[in-house]
Every structure is written in structure tokens, then in C-alpha cells.
Write a protein that holds these residues in place. Structure first.
Motif, PDB file in Angstrom:
ATOM      1  N   THR A  11      37.712  29.288  30.743  1.00 45.35           N
ATOM      2  CA  THR A  11      37.140  29.924  31.923  1.00 45.35           C
ATOM      3  C   THR A  11      37.731  29.353  33.211  1.00 45.35           C
ATOM      4  O   THR A  11      38.004  30.093  34.138  1.00 45.35           O
ATOM      5  CB  THR A  11      35.608  29.763  31.963  1.00 45.35           C
ATOM      6  OG1 THR A  11      35.297  28.369  31.913  1.00 45.35           O
ATOM      7  CG2 THR A  11      34.963  30.470  30.798  1.00 45.35           C
ATOM      8  N   THR A  12      37.939  28.028  33.267  1.00 45.16           N
ATOM      9  CA  THR A  12      38.497  27.454  34.478  1.00 45.16           C
ATOM     10  C   THR A  12      39.651  26.519  34.133  1.00 45.16           C
ATOM     11  O   THR A  12      39.514  25.652  33.269  1.00 45.16           O
ATOM     12  CB  THR A  12      37.420  26.668  35.257  1.00 45.16           C
ATOM     13  OG1 THR A  12      36.355  27.552  35.563  1.00 45.16           O
ATOM     14  CG2 THR A  12      37.998  26.098  36.542  1.00 45.16           C
ATOM     15  N   HIS A  13      40.794  26.753  34.784  1.00 44.78           N
ATOM     16  CA  HIS A  13      41.976  25.922  34.558  1.00 44.78           C
ATOM     17  C   HIS A  13      42.549  25.487  35.891  1.00 44.78           C
ATOM     18  O   HIS A  13      42.489  26.230  36.881  1.00 44.78           O
ATOM     19  CB  HIS A  13      43.048  26.684  33.793  1.00 44.78           C
ATOM     20  CG  HIS A  13      42.741  26.846  32.340  1.00 44.78           C
ATOM     21  ND1 HIS A  13      41.940  27.859  31.866  1.00 44.78           N
ATOM     22  CD2 HIS A  13      43.112  26.112  31.254  1.00 44.78           C
ATOM     23  CE1 HIS A  13      41.842  27.755  30.551  1.00 44.78           C
ATOM     24  NE2 HIS A  13      42.538  26.700  30.144  1.00 44.78           N
ATOM     25  N   VAL A  37      41.899  31.535  42.057  1.00 44.97           N
ATOM     26  CA  VAL A  37      40.917  31.367  43.147  1.00 44.97           C
ATOM     27  C   VAL A  37      41.407  30.426  44.242  1.00 44.97           C
ATOM     28  O   VAL A  37      40.867  30.436  45.352  1.00 44.97           O
ATOM     29  CB  VAL A  37      39.540  30.886  42.620  1.00 44.97           C
ATOM     30  CG1 VAL A  37      38.934  31.945  41.705  1.00 44.97           C
ATOM     31  CG2 VAL A  37      39.682  29.547  41.901  1.00 44.97           C
ATOM     32  N   SER A  72      34.573  24.010  29.723  1.00 43.95           N
ATOM     33  CA  SER A  72      34.849  25.272  30.407  1.00 43.95           C
ATOM     34  C   SER A  72      36.210  25.820  29.985  1.00 43.95           C
ATOM     35  O   SER A  72      36.774  26.635  30.668  1.00 43.95           O
ATOM     36  CB  SER A  72      34.804  25.068  31.918  1.00 43.95           C
ATOM     37  OG  SER A  72      35.647  23.997  32.263  1.00 43.95           O
ATOM     38  N   ARG A  98      44.383  26.959  40.897  1.00 43.63           N
ATOM     39  CA  ARG A  98      43.096  26.944  40.202  1.00 43.63           C
ATOM     40  C   ARG A  98      42.734  28.367  39.771  1.00 43.63           C
ATOM     41  O   ARG A  98      42.799  29.317  40.558  1.00 43.63           O
ATOM     42  CB  ARG A  98      42.008  26.369  41.115  1.00 43.63           C
ATOM     43  CG  ARG A  98      40.649  26.216  40.407  1.00 43.63           C
ATOM     44  CD  ARG A  98      39.624  25.542  41.310  1.00 43.63           C
ATOM     45  NE  ARG A  98      38.278  25.618  40.757  1.00 43.63           N
ATOM     46  CZ  ARG A  98      37.706  24.644  40.016  1.00 43.63           C
ATOM     47  NH1 ARG A  98      38.379  23.530  39.761  1.00 43.63           N
ATOM     48  NH2 ARG A  98      36.489  24.799  39.541  1.00 43.63           N
ATOM     49  N   GLY A 157      35.172  20.648  36.720  1.00 43.71           N
ATOM     50  CA  GLY A 157      34.857  21.664  35.719  1.00 43.71           C
ATOM     51  C   GLY A 157      36.057  22.374  35.157  1.00 43.71           C
ATOM     52  O   GLY A 157      35.901  23.324  34.383  1.00 43.71           O
ATOM     53  N   ALA A 158      37.237  21.932  35.529  1.00 43.26           N
ATOM     54  CA  ALA A 158      38.427  22.660  35.093  1.00 43.26           C
ATOM     55  C   ALA A 158      39.179  21.868  34.020  1.00 43.26           C
ATOM     56  O   ALA A 158      39.180  20.641  34.023  1.00 43.26           O
ATOM     57  CB  ALA A 158      39.353  22.926  36.271  1.00 43.26           C
ATOM     58  N   GLY A 203      43.504  34.819  32.937  1.00 45.66           N
ATOM     59  CA  GLY A 203      42.863  33.511  33.003  1.00 45.66           C
ATOM     60  C   GLY A 203      42.661  32.818  31.675  1.00 45.66           C
ATOM     61  O   GLY A 203      42.329  31.629  31.624  1.00 45.66           O
ATOM     62  N   ARG A 204      42.866  33.516  30.602  1.00 47.80           N
ATOM     63  CA  ARG A 204      42.670  32.919  29.276  1.00 47.80           C
ATOM     64  C   ARG A 204      44.032  32.526  28.695  1.00 47.80           C
ATOM     65  O   ARG A 204      44.942  33.356  28.656  1.00 47.80           O
ATOM     66  CB  ARG A 204      41.995  33.937  28.358  1.00 47.80           C
ATOM     67  CG  ARG A 204      41.456  33.375  27.060  1.00 47.80           C
ATOM     68  CD  ARG A 204      40.546  34.414  26.394  1.00 47.80           C
ATOM     69  NE  ARG A 204      41.189  35.718  26.303  1.00 47.80           N
ATOM     70  CZ  ARG A 204      42.066  36.034  25.343  1.00 47.80           C
ATOM     71  NH1 ARG A 204      42.422  35.156  24.441  1.00 47.80           N
ATOM     72  NH2 ARG A 204      42.600  37.251  25.329  1.00 47.80           N
ATOM     73  N   GLU A 240      39.819  30.645  37.907  1.00 43.06           N
ATOM     74  CA  GLU A 240      38.448  30.761  37.404  1.00 43.06           C
ATOM     75  C   GLU A 240      38.259  32.152  36.852  1.00 43.06           C
ATOM     76  O   GLU A 240      38.568  33.153  37.517  1.00 43.06           O
ATOM     77  CB  GLU A 240      37.440  30.505  38.530  1.00 43.06           C
ATOM     78  CG  GLU A 240      37.365  29.037  38.936  1.00 43.06           C
ATOM     79  CD  GLU A 240      36.306  28.760  40.009  1.00 43.06           C
ATOM     80  OE1 GLU A 240      36.387  27.684  40.613  1.00 43.06           O
ATOM     81  OE2 GLU A 240      35.439  29.629  40.253  1.00 43.06           O
ATOM     82  N   GLY A 241      37.705  32.188  35.623  1.00 47.40           N
ATOM     83  CA  GLY A 241      37.581  33.491  34.978  1.00 47.40           C
ATOM     84  C   GLY A 241      38.942  34.125  34.869  1.00 47.40           C
ATOM     85  O   GLY A 241      39.895  33.494  34.402  1.00 47.40           O
TER      86      GLY A 241
END
Lengths: 312, 442
Positions: free
Chosen positions: B6-8, B31, B3, B24, B43-44, B424-425, B26-27
Motif C-alpha cells: 500500500t505504501t512504498h 503522493v 503496509s 513516495r 508506514g512505508a 502502486g503494487r 500511497e495506494g
């Protein structure tokens, strides 16, 4: 001595006196039938002139030749430089030719400093006049001329009073003279309209006067600077006649000087502007002597930078 | 599952220097924010923050990207890369390109180039006058209505010196909430000027650029802005006198903002004594007294923001005599470093202050709602992770800029930017670009 001569401030008191003493010994050569010493045989001196100045160039050329150096005149006007070649590429070319000393004249203040410190070239660099910055060999030849007349050709100029008149703002001669004369112990007074004095002149080691008559009775030497007529168009002064009246040297003003005082000019003169013909050609004038002394001074500078630290 | 991008999960980071948290992303969005160890890592991609400082992505109101026209100095792509490595997520590209950014077509071209590169948001600045010539207004409305949605207008590099034209420009941009960013330089007082006018310029024989040439224009412009009730921004304030005038204007309630460059916060005119044109810049480096004044003004808010005036030039335009060299120096990659050195380390600004002066306030002046946001749940993840301790000598060759005219070369400075996130990127990770720059377009 430093490896380069970029500013009159590069010279300590002892350095300056050494150059003057060396020049005095070398001057004897110019009086001989064979005006040549073998000192710099095999060394190459390049006269790199980005600005027209026949007087200064031939003075350096004569000096180098009398010391038996090989001389290359690189007149950058009308050569590759006007086609856009950079100072760097010119320097690299001279380096490739094996120049031992580069005498540079340039319209940009600091160009000799760039040449000496950018790592493009290993030669000794002599500033032969850069923009409105400095002209150290002119100051040396002026000091030499003063010393001959005012100090029996020996030692320094301690206590002598020198008045420098004219366009100080744009004058590299004035900057170098103030620095060198201060080093040699002379008292300098600059005289100019306030528009032709740089901001910050109060921090210079000299006096400033807006009036020319006042300092004259106490002056041992009076140096008139060239004033370009174009300055008038930029509102530095209202008219040529007003400038000449307030700051020009005529016979009346010359008569205010002490008996022993000398009148100097770095040339080329605007006769009728900063100096009248009567004074320029008069008995106090040492203007032609300055030119003669220029060759001896430039011999001394090249000798000391390239040859050795001991007097000839 | 992969991911990345997308998720960090940023662990153990200190937002604006406050107590450590995990963040956190997301996208494009933050979040969740919680105490260290309390957030879901599922998932991060986890990035250990090690107690480093988290700031909103920096916003530069004054960048020269040189494209179109001088792609030998910089491109939108290389300038964007330098910006990202400096911790920026948005830059305002100045209008003095070739062709000048004085039409909707040119500003949209620059805007598209920025979008294609995707490392920072590139917001074009529109020229105030056609061709920067100071004769008639450019089509400001068309640029405002274009896809680039221009809000900042400037003839930077030149001053809008005509008082009537400046008045009209100030009035006209009120229709779309624009701002005129003035390069304050009285042209007649600075003809062929080379460096700050003072004792040093007199000694060096370099033509002086007097402080009054900047201050007189600022004084005129704040009074014009007051008279017509418009918004004025003053570019690259460099003198103590300018600070006094702006302080006075703000006390009268005039809607004026001002910027200072990193180099005017750190460097002084003494560097000109080297005759090395890497130190030639417009407005010129000033005296120590001025440096102290602009630091204090940035601390007390008289000067609102730091803006880089990043000005790339090819080697040959700097490796020459001083008076033929180009004006300008790089700034994007060392801007935060200089602010840390001159403002944070001496205690003049805390991290919240840095976020304000380098992200929040510049985004507000440029009317860019997506930048300079709080670090909070639901906000866009435009972020920069900062290590205040890292430092080292500046190596111009390591720059992402196409140019090398870095005035800090060899100087020991902070090297603070660890990671930069644009919506987010990650654009920068471990101080390097997260992905290599795509090859230059044909």
C-alpha cells in the motif's frame, strides 16, 4: 575433411581433389568380378530418405555395400514420418540403433545441417540433397566426370569452362556445382531466364548469361538442369515450347560446342524440354557415365568420413 | 504496522535519468517527490534505489498471449508474468488466438483473464476481419463498446491485403477513435517465404521474403490513410525502405505511427545460416543496413515505438526443420535490455527517449490514459526501476514465459529490470515476481 558433408563449400581444394583421387582408386573395385572391399565392415550406414529418389538412394546403397558396411534404408515416405514423427525423433531412433553415418535426403533446405548440429545424433551426416539448397555428392560426381574427360583424370579443373543451364533458382545441383567447380579452378557460366535465377546470383563465383548460344563455343562442359513443367504455372516462363526454344539443348546448339566438349545432365531428364533425345543419346553425352561415377564418389565420401583420411 | 503493497518509499532514484529524488507511493498513486532524505518514511516499505533510473511502466502494443487456444505456448497469466519481469505494466494482446478475438465475447474473456492475473493491464486487440480471413469486417464497434474498450484493431499475422477492405476499416474506426495496426506483407510476393530475400537466401536455398512486399503495402496504406483522413499504425517495421516511406508520409502530415521490434533492432539475417528456427520470424530478420536504418528511425521519431511482437511457441514447433517451424520469437523479458544495448549505450536515445518510445507513445497510440504518464505527484504509480549496469548471459530456462524460443539465448545483454509497480503494487522486486503466479486455472 570435415566430419560431415553438408555443402560443397565444406570442401577445400585439397579435400575435393582427395575425394576425386580416392574415387578413382575405388572405381577399380567396380570393375572387378567381386565388387567388394572390407573397409567399412561392421559400420552402419543409414539412408534416410524423406523424399523419393530411387536413383540417389541405390547409388549410396551400392557404395556402402561395396565397402562392406551394413546398410539400413529408412524411407521416411510412407513410414512413421508421414504420421507426424519429427526429424528429431527419427534422429534419436537412428542414434539408438548405432548409426555411424546418416545419408539424408530431405525436401527442406537445411535439414542435414539441423541433423548434424542439433546434438541429436553423433553420426557423420552426408547431404544427399536438401530442398533447393545443395547436393554435394552430385557436384563431386559431376566434377569427377569432367576430370576424366577434360583433365586426364588427375588434379583439378583449372581453366576449364563449364556452362550450367536451366532452373538455377530451384536447383540444389547448380548451387553445389558452382561452389565446387570454383574451388577446383573452373570458370562457371550460369544460363537461365532471369526468373529462374536467385536474387543475389551476382555475388556467386560465376558468370551469368540470359542467352544460351553465346557461351557455347567456349564451353568444355555443358550441364543441362531439369526444368519442372509446373514452373510454367507460377509464371516463371510462358510455355514449354518457349522455354525449349530459348534454353533447350538441341542438335543445332550442340553443334556450337567445341569438338571435345561433353554434355551432362543430373537426371531425371525431361526429354524434349531442356534436352532433345538426339543430344541426350548422342556421342557427346556422358549422362550414363555420371551415374556410374556416382557410386565411386559416394564410396569415396563414405570411406573418407568413416574410414580414414588416407587414399585407399 | 505492515503496509506492504500500500505504501512504498523509493529512495535515491533518478526519474528518466534526472537528478536523484525520493518517491513516495500511497495506494495506487505517487503522493510525494522530494530531494533524497526529505520525505516521510513513516508506514512505508523503503526500497533503496541506489541511484537507479525510474521510468514509467512500459507499454507493449504488440504481444501474443496465445490464450485462448494455445495455452501450451503461453497463457495470459504466464505472459503477464513475463511482461512484468520485462518492466511492462500494460500489454496489448494480439487477436490471432483460437477462437480469434473478433467478437466482444472473446476480447472480454481475454480482458477478464488479464484482470484476474493482475500483473499487467491486458488490453485486447480486436481482429479487423472475421477470423482474420480478410473477407469482411469483424464487429469493430461491438469490441470498442465492450468492457475491454478495444481501440487497436489488427489482423496481425496476416495482412489486410484487400485495398477496399483496408480503406473501409480505416474509415470505420474513426467513429470511436480506433487505429488499424497493419501487418504489412503482400501475400502473393511472400507465398511460402522463409527468410529475407537476398544473396543469403539464394545461397541457403530458403524461399525469400522480399523487402518490397512490406514496403508496397506501407506505401499503399499511408496513401489510404491520407485519403480517408484516418489513423494508421504499422506493425514491426523491418526495412530501410519502409523507414523512408514512413518518413515521407509523416512529412506530408499523414497520421501514421510505426513500431520496431527488439529483434529487428539487434539481430540480422546472418543468423539464418544456422538453420535454427529460433531465428525464424515474420517479418524476417533483415540486413545490417536495415538494422542501422530502424535504429536511426527510432532515434529521430520516424518510428514511434518499440513493440515486442512477443510470440511464444512450444518446443516442438521450433525443434524441427526450418521451413516447417513456426514464425516468431519471445521478446517481453529482453525488450528493454535490447533497447539499452542498441539505443541507450550508443547514445541514440536518452532515458526520456526510452520512456517515450516504450511507455508514453505506445499508451497514446493505444488510447490508454492510465499508462505512459509523467512521473509526478498525483499520477498513477505505474513504474519500473532500472539498473542500467546489470548484465549477464540470457538464460531461456529462467523465463516466466511458458515458451523457450528466445533468440538471445546465451547472449550477454543488460538485465535492467529491478522492480515493477502496477498502480502502486509491486509486481516485480529484485528482478523476480513479487508473488508467485497462482496455479493455473482448471
Amino acid at each position: 575433411m570435415n566430419r560431415h558433408l553438408l555443402s560443397a563449400a565444406d570442401l577445400t581444394h585439397d579435400d575435393a581433389v582427395l575425394v576425386l583421387d580416392t574415387a578413382r582408386e575405388l572405381a577399380a573395385v567396380s570393375g572387378r568380378a567381386v565388387k567388394k572391399l572390407p573397409t567399412l565392415r561392421g559400420r552402419t550406414v543409414v539412408n534416410l530418405f524423406f523424399e523419393d529418389s530411387t536413383r540417389t538412394r541405390i547409388s549410396f546403397e551400392a557404395a556402402a555395400k561395396r565397402l562392406s558396411a551394413d546398410v539400413i534404408n529408412f524411407s521416411a515416405k510412407g513410414s512413421s514420418v508421414s504420421k507426424g514423427e519429427s526429424l528429431k525423433d527419427t534422429a534419436l531412433t537412428l542414434q539408438a540403433m548405432g548409426a555411424d553415418a546418416v545419408v539424408i535426403r530431405h525436401s527442406a533446405s537445411g535439414a542435414p545441417h539441423r541433423l548434424a548440429h542439433s546434438g541429436w545424433i553423433s553420426a557423420a551426416v552426408v547431404n544427399a540433397g536438401d530442398g533447393t539448397h545443395e547436393h554435394p555428392t552430385q557436384a563431386l560426381l559431376d566434377a569427377y566426370t569432367m576430370r576424366e574427360h577434360l583433365a586426364d583424370g588427375a588434379g583439378d579443373l583449372a581453366g576449364r569452362r563449364v556452362t550450367i543451364v536451366g532452373d538455377v533458382l530451384h536447383s540444389r545441383v547448380a548451387r553445389s556445382n558452382v561452389l565446387l567447380l570454383h574451388t577446383l579452378g573452373a570458370h562457371v557460366t550460369l544460363v537461365a531466364p532471369p526468373t529462374l535465377l536467385p536474387v543475389g546470383v551476382a555475388t556467386w563465383p560465376c558468370e551469368v548469361s540470359y542467352d544460351l548460344d553465346a557461351p557455347l563455343p567456349a564451353s568444355d562442359a555443358l550441364m543441362m538442369l531439369r526444368v519442372q513443367r509446373e514452373r510454367m504455372d507460377a509464371a516463371f516462363f510462358p510455355s514449354e515450347r518457349e522455354y525449349a526454344r530459348r534454353y533447350g539443348l538441341d542438335a543445332r546448339r550442340a553443334a556450337l560446342l567445341p569438338e571435345h566438349a561433353i554434355v551432362m545432365h543430373p537426371g531425371p531428364m525431361n526429354r524434349g524440354m531442356e534436352i532433345t533425345a538426339e543430344v541426350a543419346d548422342g556421342p557427346r553425352s556422358v549422362i550414363v557415365e555420371q551415374v556410374t561415377n556416382g557410386v565411386s564418389i559416394r564410396m569415396a565420401v563414405l570411406y573418407l568420413l568413416l574410414g580414414g583420411a588416407e587414399p585407399a | 504496522m505492515t503496509s506492504t503493497g500500500t505504501t512504498h518509499l523509493l529512495t535515491d532514484v533518478r526519474p528518466l535519468g534526472a537528478d536523484p529524488v525520493d518517491v513516495r507511493i500511497e495506494g495506487a498513486t505517487i503522493v510525494a517527490i522530494g530531494a533524497p532524505g526529505t520525505l516521510d518514511a513513516d508506514g512505508a516499505r523503503v526500497l533503496p534505489g541506489a541511484g537507479r533510473v525510474l521510468l514509467p511502466g512500459l507499454v507493449d502494443l504488440h504481444t501474443h498471449l496465445r490464450e485462448p487456444g494455445r495455452e501450451d505456448a503461453e497463457t495470459v497469466a504466464t505472459g503477464s508474468a513475463a511482461a512484468a519481469r520485462g518492466g511492462f505494466t500494460a500489454v496489448h494482446a494480439m487477436a490471432n488466438t483460437d477462437p480469434v478475438a473478433d467478437t466482444a465475447g472473446v476480447v472480454e474473456q481475454v480482458w477478464h483473464l488479464g484482470r484476474d492475473t493482475g500483473l499487467v493491464d491486458v488490453f485486447p486487440v480486436g481482429a479487423v476481419t472475421v477470423g482474420l480471413r480478410g473477407e469482411r469486417l469483424a464487429e469493430l464497434g461491438a469490441m470498442a463498446d465492450s468492457a475491454a474498450a478495444v481501440r487497436v484493431f489488427s489482423d496481425d499475422g496476416r495482412c489486410v491485403s484487400d485495398a477496399v477492405l483496408m480503406r473501409r476499416a480505416l474509415e470505420y474506426v474513426k467513429a470511436f477513435d480506433g487505429v488499424i495496426a497493419q501487418h504489412a506483407q503482400e501475400p502473393r510476393l511472400t507465398a511460402d517465404a522463409q527468410m529475407n530475400e537476398g544473396a543469403l537466401s539464394g545461397r541457403l536455398g530458403l524461399r525469400g521474403w522480399p523487402a518490397v512486399a512490406e514496403e508496397a503495402i506501407i506505401a499503399r496504406d499511408v496513401l489510404l490513410a491520407e485519403h480517408v483522413g484516418s489513423r494508421l499504425h504499422v506493425c514491426h517495421v523491418s526495412t530501410a525502405g519502409s523507414v523512408e516511406i514512413i518518413r515521407w508520409a509523416k512529412s506530408r502530415g499523414i497520421d501514421v505511427t510505426a513500431e520496431v521490434t527488439p529483434h529487428h533492432l539487434l539481430l540480422t539475417e546472418d543468423l539464418a545460416a544456422s538453420y535454427d528456427p529460433v531465428f525464424k520470424v515474420n517479418p524476417p530478420l533483415r540486413r545490417e543496413h536495415d538494422v542501422q536504418a530502424v535504429r536511426e528511425a527510432l532515434a529521430d521519431g520516424t518510428i514511434d515505438i518499440v513493440a515486442t511482437d512477443h510470440a511464444p511457441h512450444p518446443v516442438e514447433d521450433k525443434e524441427c526443420e526450418w521451413n516447417v517451424a513456426a514464425f516468431g520469437m519471445l521478446g517481453l523479458e529482453q525488450a528493454l535490455a535490447v533497447v539499452i544495448e542498441t539505443m541507450v549505450a550508443p547514445g541514440l536515445l536518452d532515458w526520456a527517449g526510452v520512456a517515450d518510445r516504450m511507455a508514453i507513445a505506445p499508451a497514446r497510440i493505444g488510447r490508454r490514459a492510465g499508462h505512459g504518464r509523467p512521473i509526478a505527484v498525483g499520477e498513477p504509480a505505474n513504474l519500473v526501476l532500472v539498473d542500467p549496469q546489470a548484465r549477464g548471459p540470457v538464460d531461456p530456462a529462467a523465463s516466466s514465459s511458458r515458451s523457450r524460443n528466445n533468440p538471445y539465448a546465451g547472449r550477454d545483454l543488460p538485465a535492467p529490470v529491478v522492480a515493477t509497480f502496477l498502480r502502486g503494487r509491486p509486481t516485480v522486486l529484485d528482478g523476480s515476481l513479487a508473488a508467485p503466479l497462482a496455479a493455473s486455472r482448471p
